[in-house]
Motif scaffolding. Structure first.
Motif, PDB file in Angstrom:
ATOM      1  N   ASP A   1       0.835  -1.214   0.000  1.00  0.00           N
ATOM      2  CA  ASP A   1       0.000   0.000   0.000  1.00  0.00           C
ATOM      3  C   ASP A   1       0.863   1.256   0.000  1.00  0.00           C
ATOM      4  OD1 ASP A   1      -2.337  -1.441  -0.039  1.00  0.00           O
ATOM      5  OD2 ASP A   1      -2.778  -1.206   2.103  1.00  0.00           O
ATOM      6  N   VAL A   2       1.904   1.289   0.835  1.00  0.00           N
ATOM      7  CA  VAL A   2       2.758   2.476   0.884  1.00  0.00           C
ATOM      8  C   VAL A   2       3.593   2.591  -0.386  1.00  0.00           C
ATOM      9  CG1 VAL A   2       4.798   1.502   2.052  1.00  0.00           C
ATOM     10  CG2 VAL A   2       4.174   3.884   2.435  1.00  0.00           C
ATOM     11  N   LEU A   3       3.938   1.444  -0.988  1.00  0.00           N
ATOM     12  CA  LEU A   3       4.661   1.464  -2.257  1.00  0.00           C
ATOM     13  C   LEU A   3       3.789   2.076  -3.351  1.00  0.00           C
ATOM     14  CD1 LEU A   3       6.968   0.697  -4.149  1.00  0.00           C
ATOM     15  CD2 LEU A   3       6.090  -1.650  -4.181  1.00  0.00           C
ATOM     16  N   LYS A   4       2.532   1.688  -3.378  1.00  0.00           N
ATOM     17  CA  LYS A   4       1.615   2.232  -4.386  1.00  0.00           C
ATOM     18  C   LYS A   4       1.426   3.734  -4.198  1.00  0.00           C
ATOM     19  CE  LYS A   4      -1.735  -0.349  -5.846  1.00  0.00           C
ATOM     20  NZ  LYS A   4      -2.995  -1.130  -5.979  1.00  0.00           N
ATOM     21  N   ASP A   5       1.336   4.152  -2.950  1.00  0.00           N
ATOM     22  CA  ASP A   5       1.197   5.589  -2.668  1.00  0.00           C
ATOM     23  C   ASP A   5       2.444   6.345  -3.126  1.00  0.00           C
ATOM     24  OD1 ASP A   5      -0.284   7.825  -1.302  1.00  0.00           O
ATOM     25  OD2 ASP A   5       1.552   7.836  -0.084  1.00  0.00           O
ATOM     26  N   GLY A   6       3.621   5.763  -2.884  1.00  0.00           N
ATOM     27  CA  GLY A   6       4.869   6.389  -3.319  1.00  0.00           C
ATOM     28  C   GLY A   6       5.003   6.427  -4.828  1.00  0.00           C
ATOM     29  N   GLU A   7       4.409   5.443  -5.508  1.00  0.00           N
ATOM     30  CA  GLU A   7       4.400   5.462  -6.970  1.00  0.00           C
ATOM     31  C   GLU A   7       3.561   6.626  -7.482  1.00  0.00           C
ATOM     32  OE1 GLU A   7       5.001   0.951  -8.620  1.00  0.00           O
ATOM     33  OE2 GLU A   7       3.045   1.401  -7.757  1.00  0.00           O
ATOM     34  N   SER A   8       2.447   6.885  -6.824  1.00  0.00           N
ATOM     35  CA  SER A   8       1.585   7.994  -7.253  1.00  0.00           C
ATOM     36  C   SER A   8       2.274   9.345  -7.067  1.00  0.00           C
ATOM     37  CB  SER A   8       0.259   7.968  -6.474  1.00  0.00           C
ATOM     38  OG  SER A   8       0.463   8.343  -5.123  1.00  0.00           O
ATOM     39  N   LYS A   9       3.256   9.402  -6.178  1.00  0.00           N
ATOM     40  CA  LYS A   9       4.012  10.628  -5.928  1.00  0.00           C
ATOM     41  C   LYS A   9       5.254  10.724  -6.812  1.00  0.00           C
ATOM     42  CE  LYS A   9       2.676  11.474  -1.091  1.00  0.00           C
ATOM     43  NZ  LYS A   9       1.567  10.530  -0.936  1.00  0.00           N
ATOM     44  N   GLY A  10       5.509   9.680  -7.621  1.00  0.00           N
ATOM     45  CA  GLY A  10       6.654   9.701  -8.528  1.00  0.00           C
ATOM     46  C   GLY A  10       7.979   9.429  -7.857  1.00  0.00           C
ATOM     47  N   ILE A  11       7.953   8.755  -6.685  1.00  0.00           N
ATOM     48  CA  ILE A  11       9.184   8.485  -5.938  1.00  0.00           C
ATOM     49  C   ILE A  11       9.585   7.020  -6.011  1.00  0.00           C
ATOM     50  CG2 ILE A  11      10.253   8.525  -3.638  1.00  0.00           C
ATOM     51  CD1 ILE A  11       9.915  11.253  -4.918  1.00  0.00           C
ATOM     52  N   PHE A  12       8.628   6.142  -5.818  1.00  0.00           N
ATOM     53  CA  PHE A  12       8.897   4.711  -5.852  1.00  0.00           C
ATOM     54  C   PHE A  12       8.364   4.113  -7.154  1.00  0.00           C
ATOM     55  CE2 PHE A  12       7.968   5.077  -1.050  1.00  0.00           C
ATOM     56  CZ  PHE A  12       9.257   5.511  -0.796  1.00  0.00           C
ATOM     57  N   LYS A  13       8.970   2.995  -7.539  1.00  0.00           N
ATOM     58  CA  LYS A  13       8.466   2.262  -8.690  1.00  0.00           C
ATOM     59  C   LYS A  13       8.588   0.767  -8.420  1.00  0.00           C
ATOM     60  CE  LYS A  13       8.837   1.601 -13.685  1.00  0.00           C
ATOM     61  NZ  LYS A  13       9.622   1.882 -14.912  1.00  0.00           N
ATOM     62  N   GLY A  14       7.445   0.096  -8.307  1.00  0.00           N
ATOM     63  CA  GLY A  14       7.455  -1.349  -8.081  1.00  0.00           C
ATOM     64  C   GLY A  14       8.042  -2.090  -9.261  1.00  0.00           C
ATOM     65  N   LYS A  15       8.644  -3.244  -8.990  1.00  0.00           N
ATOM     66  CA  LYS A  15       9.291  -4.022 -10.053  1.00  0.00           C
ATOM     67  C   LYS A  15       8.456  -5.206 -10.515  1.00  0.00           C
ATOM     68  CE  LYS A  15      14.105  -3.079  -8.829  1.00  0.00           C
ATOM     69  NZ  LYS A  15      15.425  -3.699  -8.676  1.00  0.00           N
ATOM     70  N   VAL A  16       7.382  -5.499  -9.798  1.00  0.00           N
ATOM     71  CA  VAL A  16       6.631  -6.724 -10.041  1.00  0.00           C
ATOM     72  C   VAL A  16       5.186  -6.399 -10.398  1.00  0.00           C
ATOM     73  CG1 VAL A  16       5.831  -8.883  -8.975  1.00  0.00           C
ATOM     74  CG2 VAL A  16       8.108  -7.996  -8.442  1.00  0.00           C
ATOM     75  N   LYS A  17       4.632  -7.166 -11.321  1.00  0.00           N
ATOM     76  CA  LYS A  17       3.237  -6.968 -11.711  1.00  0.00           C
ATOM     77  C   LYS A  17       2.320  -7.242 -10.525  1.00  0.00           C
ATOM     78  CE  LYS A  17       3.746  -8.053 -16.640  1.00  0.00           C
ATOM     79  NZ  LYS A  17       3.354  -8.973 -17.738  1.00  0.00           N
TER      80      LYS A  17
END
Length: 406
Positions: free
Chosen positions: A315-331
């Motif tokens: 959940d926090v990874l997804k939130d960080g993706e929306s902020k342009g900071i994190f990017k998950g590596k897995v589908k």
């Protein structure tokens, strides 16, 4: 006691503090013998009784039936890449002595770095034909990354293979077969023959004892290095169906590859895992961990804990993706509950993230050297409170460096 870092390392990994404190007593005096566990004979009545207790607790936690034998050995999962091939080919020679080597097929499901290495080792050893029953790279974004678990239509199993291999959780790439059998990312047990002694081999090294193993009785072999969830490095636990413990010398006389004596499952079984000196200290600490797990409620407790920790992280990874900071590596849907992997976007930001985490006492977060990025390993001994500390830091980091601001 001095403060301890929060260990998010991928292995060797965190152990429960209470277990480590108890283990220090055994280092000086094991079970009232007056001899430390690192000094005592592995053939002493005290240690052999302890070893039997460790086996009983593994059976209890995983509900292992008498159809399977539990063995303790050394060499880690990488040694089992060779051992499973040798023992299962020996079994196949005894069952089908008339077949040519090229007609003995080994099926490998390749979903990450470790299953890829296992298949490469099988091919290197010879004596069979290796069939890649599924390769998840074909279904990745770039056709070369291990970023997914294939759906059932991607599998092509052989007729009467000598073994069918899969790795339940890939620590490097952060993908895992789902425990939910309705999920497209679950292992396709339904594609395998029914009412048969399947030659199914599961590498459970990095998810062992985090939750029940699906279809455990259908497996020929399950193996796990202890150094993720249940103990220190040095111990490998095998769960072997009894029909797969075969006379490898008789098989060699029929043309099978000779099996080194300490890689033979029959050697281990015939000597109750005491043919040679086992990793005594690792077994001792593993036994303490298993007792601790049972006190907390067994795999029901740990499965719930694993679900909560991993959900919060994704959940926090997804939130960080929306902020342009994190990017998950897995589908989505294929992500590991043990090893959550992602990148930090922006030049120098990964080093900044790691440094900030270490300042806060959180260590072991660097991704595997082959893929980089961040890898958060939340094995059993990493508490929910410790996971929450990392999540709080991730929220803070993403908020401070948000790219997609209005």
């Amino acid at each position: 006691m001095e403060s301890r870092a929060i260990n998010f390392g991928a292995g060797p990994s965190a152990l429960p503090t209470a277990v480590l404190q108890e283990a220090t007593k055994g280092l000086l005096n094991f079970n009232g013998t007056g001899i430390g566990i690192a000094e005592i004979s592995h053939r002493s009545k005290e240690f052999t009784a302890y070893l039997q207790g460790v086996e009983q607790n593994i059976r209890k936690l995983l509900d292992i039936q008498p159809t399977h034998t539990i063995l303790f050995t050394q060499g880690g999962g990488s040694t089992q890449f060779s051992a499973v091939v040798l023992n299962m080919l020996a079994r196949h020679h005894l069952l089908h002595p008339q077949l040519k080597d090229e007609d003995r097929v080994l099926d490998y499901v390749v979903t990450g770095s470790w299953s890829k290495k296992a298949a490469e080792e099988a091919r290197r050893m010879g004596g069979s034909t290796v069939n890649i029953a599924a390769d998840s790279r074909k279904y990745s974004k770039d056709q070369k990354s291990f970023d997914n678990i294939p759906t059932a239509d991607a599998y092509s199993f052989s007729n009467n293979p000598a073994l069918i291999y899969y790795c339940a959780n890939e620590t490097v790439d952060g993908v895992e077969f789902s425990a939910d059998e309705t999920s497209p990312a679950s292992f396709p047990f339904h594609l395998l023959p029914k009412n048969a002694l399947l030659p199914l081999v599961g590498d459970y090294s990095s998810s062992f004892m985090s939750r029940p193993i699906p279809h455990i009785s259908d497996h020929a072999i399950i193996y796990a290095g202890a150094q993720k969830n249940v103990g220190p490095a040095g111990l490998t636990i095998l769960i072997v169906r009894n029909d797969c413990i075969v006379d490898v010398d008789a098989a060699a006389r029929l043309g099978a590859i000779p099996v080194p004596i300490c890689l033979s499952y029959k050697t281990l079984a015939d000597h109750n895992s005491l043919y040679n000196t086992p990793p005594v200290l690792s077994i001792y600490i593993t036994g303490l961990v298993l007792e601790y797990m049972l006190q907390l409620g067994g795999l029901d407790y740990y499965a719930g804990l694993t679900n909560r920790k991993s959900k919060k992280l994704y959940d926090v990874l997804k939130d960080g993706e929306s902020k342009g900071i994190f990017k998950g590596k897995v589908k989505e849907g294929s992500g590991s509950q043990m090893n959550v992997v992602f990148d930090i976007l922006g030049e120098g930001m990964l080093a900044k993230f790691i440094a900030g985490a270490e300042e806060r006492g959180m260590k072991g977060l660097k991704g595997h050297r082959s893929v980089g990025g961040v890898r958060v390993s939340i094995y059993n001994a990493v508490t929910e409170e410790e996971t929450d500390q990392l999540i709080s830091y991730m929220e803070q980091f993403a908020g401070q460096h948000e790219v997609n601001q209005e």
